[in-house]
Design a protein around this motif. Structure first.
Motif, PDB file in Angstrom:
ATOM      1  N   VAL A   7       0.869  -1.167   0.000  1.00  0.00           N
ATOM      2  CA  VAL A   7       0.000   0.000   0.000  1.00  0.00           C
ATOM      3  C   VAL A   7       0.906   1.217   0.000  1.00  0.00           C
ATOM      4  O   VAL A   7       2.071   1.135   0.387  1.00  0.00           O
ATOM      5  CB  VAL A   7      -0.963   0.040   1.222  1.00  0.00           C
ATOM      6  N   GLY A   8       0.371   2.342  -0.418  1.00  0.00           N
ATOM      7  CA  GLY A   8       1.143   3.575  -0.413  1.00  0.00           C
ATOM      8  C   GLY A   8       1.237   4.175  -1.803  1.00  0.00           C
ATOM      9  O   GLY A   8       1.093   3.476  -2.809  1.00  0.00           O
ATOM     10  N   ARG A  44       3.681  -1.897   4.275  1.00  0.00           N
ATOM     11  CA  ARG A  44       3.055  -0.587   4.448  1.00  0.00           C
ATOM     12  C   ARG A  44       4.060   0.420   4.987  1.00  0.00           C
ATOM     13  O   ARG A  44       4.566   0.284   6.088  1.00  0.00           O
ATOM     14  CB  ARG A  44       1.900  -0.661   5.431  1.00  0.00           C
ATOM     15  N   HIS A  90       4.766   4.147   6.518  1.00  0.00           N
ATOM     16  CA  HIS A  90       3.909   4.983   7.363  1.00  0.00           C
ATOM     17  C   HIS A  90       4.037   6.482   7.108  1.00  0.00           C
ATOM     18  O   HIS A  90       3.211   7.246   7.587  1.00  0.00           O
ATOM     19  CB  HIS A  90       4.193   4.690   8.839  1.00  0.00           C
ATOM     20  N   ALA A 136      -1.612   6.295   2.012  1.00  0.00           N
ATOM     21  CA  ALA A 136      -1.816   4.926   1.551  1.00  0.00           C
ATOM     22  C   ALA A 136      -3.298   4.606   1.536  1.00  0.00           C
ATOM     23  O   ALA A 136      -4.072   5.151   2.326  1.00  0.00           O
ATOM     24  CB  ALA A 136      -1.088   3.935   2.465  1.00  0.00           C
ATOM     25  N   ILE A 168      -6.642  -0.484   4.338  1.00  0.00           N
ATOM     26  CA  ILE A 168      -6.675  -1.942   4.234  1.00  0.00           C
ATOM     27  C   ILE A 168      -8.068  -2.395   4.651  1.00  0.00           C
ATOM     28  O   ILE A 168      -8.552  -2.031   5.716  1.00  0.00           O
ATOM     29  CB  ILE A 168      -5.583  -2.576   5.114  1.00  0.00           C
TER      30      ILE A 168
END
Length: 142
Positions: free
Chosen positions: A37-38, A69, A71, A75, A78
């Motif tokens: 993600v991101g 992921r 931070h 993103a 989820i």
């Protein structure tokens, strides 16, 4: 001199995502698939390295997969069903080096200049923290 210092700091920050994408692709040899993600540069580097972009409610996670992921960047969320099957495997924190003396990218400033002082400045906060999740079950879908 200030412009060169800021350019070096931003280049070092971009290298964090470039190197992380390579590192996670190498580590993924033992996983079925490695999702991520991101957004921003991380997204480009991750896809170029063979990691698979995660789409909430669409991606089919299976046991043995991993999800990465970062931070420090935006993103996609989820999906709740997927979150229930994720277990933290590792957290990698990338510390700030000497180039952080004139960063434009911090948690306070984000990726864009703000009107609260200079658009760059020293910061000793980590450049990024990546969490690696292992997929432990098959998420239940509605």
């Amino acid at each position: 001199a200030v412009g060169l210092t800021v350019a070096l700091a931003d280049r070092a920050h971009a290298d964090v995502y470039r190197e992380a994408a390579r590192r996670y692709a190498e580590r993924s040899a033992t996983a079925r698939r490695t999702w991520f993600v991101g957004h921003w540069g991380w997204q480009w580097y991750a896809q170029e390295s063979g990691l698979v972009p995660y789409e909430p409610g669409v991606s089919a996670l299976t046991p043995g997969d991993r999800l990465i992921r970062p931070h420090g960047i935006d993103a996609q969320p989820i999906d709740a069903a997927d979150r229930a099957c994720l277990e933290v495997e590792a957290e990698d924190t990338i510390p700030a080096g000497w180039t952080a003396i004139a960063r434009t990218i911090t948690s306070r400033q984000g990726y864009y200049a703000v009107w609260q002082g200079l658009p760059y400045g020293p910061s000793d906060e980590p450049l990024e923290t990546f969490t690696t999740y292992g997929v432990t079950c098959s998420p239940a879908r509605r």
